[in-house]
Scaffold this motif. Structure first.
Motif: not given
Length: 280
Positions: A37-55
């Motif tokens: 459902r997301a449009s196709k952007p012509d720009f890069a996503a912001i970089y992030t070095q960490d992955a947050d995992v929630a439960f």
């Protein structure tokens, strides 16, 4: 190893628990691009070095997540910030000082204090041990666990030569609403980044707001406390009533595109009007 390969390795390692966890934060934002459902952007996503995992809070996770991560090459490191007992843990991949790492999070509801069973003294209710890992407890995190969406990283992007399927991420309504709720707890630079995250979510899913996202908001709104609902309304007013310094800072974050603060303001104002108005 690319950051997508590192994240994919984390997701594959956590496969036995993927039906009970949600990938939140910056990686959820990056994974939105794989949502149909997301449009196709012509720009890069912001970089992030960490992955947050929630439960979910007090939702028992069977097995030993720590053992699985260590077996996959992750290194467990305590995060002593805040002096919490037990300290939250970080799982780092590779030797680089600023390399990829994962942290676990769970909602904080009720009192911010709890009684230590051993010492009988009150302490901050800040961490929770579950499934072999220690997660930090945060306010309003339950919003991100409401009705998550599923995405798949295709084989050509995963870095592993295979698709990484059925990754649970927050729906974009929960993603935006939680940013509004935590605004007062964020450092200045993080608040500007959150404004950009909200704008990009509106941009990516603008065509789905009236037909799909408004219904999600109506359902999510019913789970919020009165205080949270008031905070959401106040947050939209504080952040998106006029072009302010936060919007001016937010548009300077991306290096591969130019955003006019007026355009950011207009899109967010219109998006929230349709989102909330569509809920009745």
């Amino acid at each position: 190893m690319s950051d997508f390969e590192e994240f994919s390795k984390l997701a594959v390692t956590l496969e036995p628990w993927r039906s009970k966890i949600v990938f939140i934060g910056g990686w959820a934002y990056r994974l939105y691009r794989y949502e149909p459902r997301a449009s196709k952007p012509d720009f890069a996503a912001i970089y992030t070095q960490d992955a947050d995992v929630a439960f979910p809070e007090k939702n028992a996770l069977d097995g030993d997540i720590k053992k699985a991560l260590v077996g996959a090459g992750f290194r467990e490191e305590p995060n002593f910030a805040g002096g919490f007992r037990p300290p939250a843990m970080r799982y780092t991949l590779g030797d680089a000082a600023n390399g990829f790492y994962a942290e676990f999070l769970t909602p904080l509801t009720g009192s911010p204090l709890r009684r230590n069973k051993a010492t009988k003294q009150f302490e901050l209710n800040a961490t929770e041990a579950n499934g072999g890992v220690v997660a930090q407890k945060l306010r309003h995190l339950e919003v991100l666990l409401h009705a998550p969406w599923l995405v798949t990283i295709p084989a050509e992007d995963s870095g592993l030569g295979e698709a990484v399927v059925d990754l649970r991420i927050p729906n974009p309504v929960s993603f935006m609403i939680q940013k509004l709720l935590i605004r007062d707890d964020r450092a200045r630079e993080k608040r500007a980044q959150d404004v950009l995250y909200i704008y990009d979510a509106m941009y990516l899913f603008g065509s789905a707001i009236e037909d799909e996202l408004a219904a999600i908001w109506k359902d999510l709104e019913g789970t919020l406390t009165d205080a949270q609902r008031k905070s959401v309304s106040a947050g939209v007013g504080e952040l998106f009533s006029e072009v302010n310094d936060l919007l001016r800072e937010a548009v300077t974050i991306p290096s591969d595109r130019r955003i006019d603060p007026e355009d950011m303001l207009t899109l967010c104002q219109m998006g929230f009007e349709v989102l909330f108005g569509g809920a009745g």
